[in-house]
Scaffold this motif. Structure first.
Motif, PDB file in Angstrom:
ATOM      1  N   HIS A  37       0.888  -1.298   0.068  1.00 10.19           N
ATOM      2  CA  HIS A  37      -0.041  -0.055   0.040  1.00 10.19           C
ATOM      3  C   HIS A  37       0.834   1.560   0.077  1.00 10.19           C
ATOM      4  CE1 HIS A  37      -2.430   3.163   1.539  1.00 10.19           C
ATOM      5  NE2 HIS A  37      -3.553   2.710   1.138  1.00 10.19           N
ATOM      6  N   LEU A  40       2.743   1.710  -3.255  1.00 11.14           N
ATOM      7  CA  LEU A  40       1.821   2.005  -4.534  1.00 11.14           C
ATOM      8  C   LEU A  40       1.332   3.405  -4.276  1.00 11.14           C
ATOM      9  CD1 LEU A  40       0.387   0.955  -6.715  1.00 11.14           C
ATOM     10  CD2 LEU A  40      -1.609   0.280  -5.417  1.00 11.14           C
ATOM     11  N   SER A  44       0.713   6.506  -7.101  1.00  9.54           N
ATOM     12  CA  SER A  44      -0.502   7.023  -7.114  1.00  9.54           C
ATOM     13  C   SER A  44      -0.439   8.434  -6.970  1.00  9.54           C
ATOM     14  CB  SER A  44      -1.523   6.330  -6.010  1.00  9.54           C
ATOM     15  OG  SER A  44      -2.897   6.930  -6.097  1.00  9.54           O
ATOM     16  N   GLU A  52      -7.457   2.463  -8.898  1.00  5.71           N
ATOM     17  CA  GLU A  52      -6.511   1.702  -9.285  1.00  5.71           C
ATOM     18  C   GLU A  52      -5.277   2.232 -10.350  1.00  5.71           C
ATOM     19  OE1 GLU A  52      -6.357  -2.687 -11.338  1.00  5.71           O
ATOM     20  OE2 GLU A  52      -8.182  -1.586 -11.533  1.00  5.71           O
ATOM     21  N   PRO A 129      -2.854  -3.956  -3.678  1.00  5.35           N
ATOM     22  CA  PRO A 129      -1.951  -3.186  -4.003  1.00  5.35           C
ATOM     23  C   PRO A 129      -0.781  -3.873  -4.599  1.00  5.35           C
ATOM     24  CG  PRO A 129      -2.669  -2.481  -1.827  1.00  5.35           C
ATOM     25  CD  PRO A 129      -3.420  -3.815  -2.136  1.00  5.35           C
ATOM     26  N   GLN A 132      -1.356  -4.564  -8.182  1.00  2.54           N
ATOM     27  CA  GLN A 132      -1.112  -3.233  -8.919  1.00  2.54           C
ATOM     28  C   GLN A 132       0.351  -3.132  -9.078  1.00  2.54           C
ATOM     29  OE1 GLN A 132      -3.750   0.148  -8.027  1.00  2.54           O
ATOM     30  NE2 GLN A 132      -4.700  -1.140  -6.591  1.00  2.54           N
TER      31      GLN A 132
END
Length: 150
Positions: A37, A40, A44, A52, A129, A132
């Motif tokens: 998390h 990512l 992000s 996403e 996460p 991703q």
């Protein structure tokens, strides 16, 4: 603590097309659903995504450098598959999974039927996460942006 491999693919799954299958492997404490998390979140923020994070968004918004810096710190594996059909793809995926040192394989939903593989589960990437991050790696390798070809 257990080793978890998050696996995703990039490419066109149509006969005679190349598909890159990529895995990010991590030592995970607690639930694998939340691992990655913080990593990512860095990507992000760079792309302004609130849901996403996908490789095509990272590339389009000019955040490849941020994604690469995150990916370089991870254990990464990938292979390229000449897609000729789902059965052949799953055989190649099985070969790939057996080379990974992992206690659990988390497959992106729709990649393959997890019941065909020991220690495999399927999850939706927008909820995990780690998946991703595997998507970023698969897209990066497929584009050649990671500096290596599969």
């Amino acid at each position: 603590m257990r080793r978890v491999a998050f696996i995703d693919e990039s490419g066109r799954k149509a006969p005679c097309n190349r598909v890159v299958v990529a895995a990010v492997v991590a030592e995970v404490r607690g639930s694998y659903l939340y691992w990655g998390h913080d990593l990512l979140a860095r990507v992000s923020r760079a792309v302004g995504a609130d849901r996403e994070v996908k490789w095509r968004t990272v590339r389009r918004r000019g955040a490849v450098g941020v994604a690469l810096s995150v990916l370089r710190g991870l254990e990464r594996h990938w292979t390229a598959v000449h897609y000729t059909g789902q059965d052949a793809f799953e055989a190649a995926l099985w070969k790939f999974l057996t080379r990974l040192n992992a206690d659990l394989h988390v497959l992106d939903e729709g990649l393959a039927n997890p019941s065909k593989f020991p220690r495999a589960v399927s999850r939706q990437s927008h909820r995990v996460p780690g998946l991703q991050l595997a998507d970023l790696l698969a897209g990066c390798v497929a584009d050649g942006a990671c500096g290596e070809s599969p």
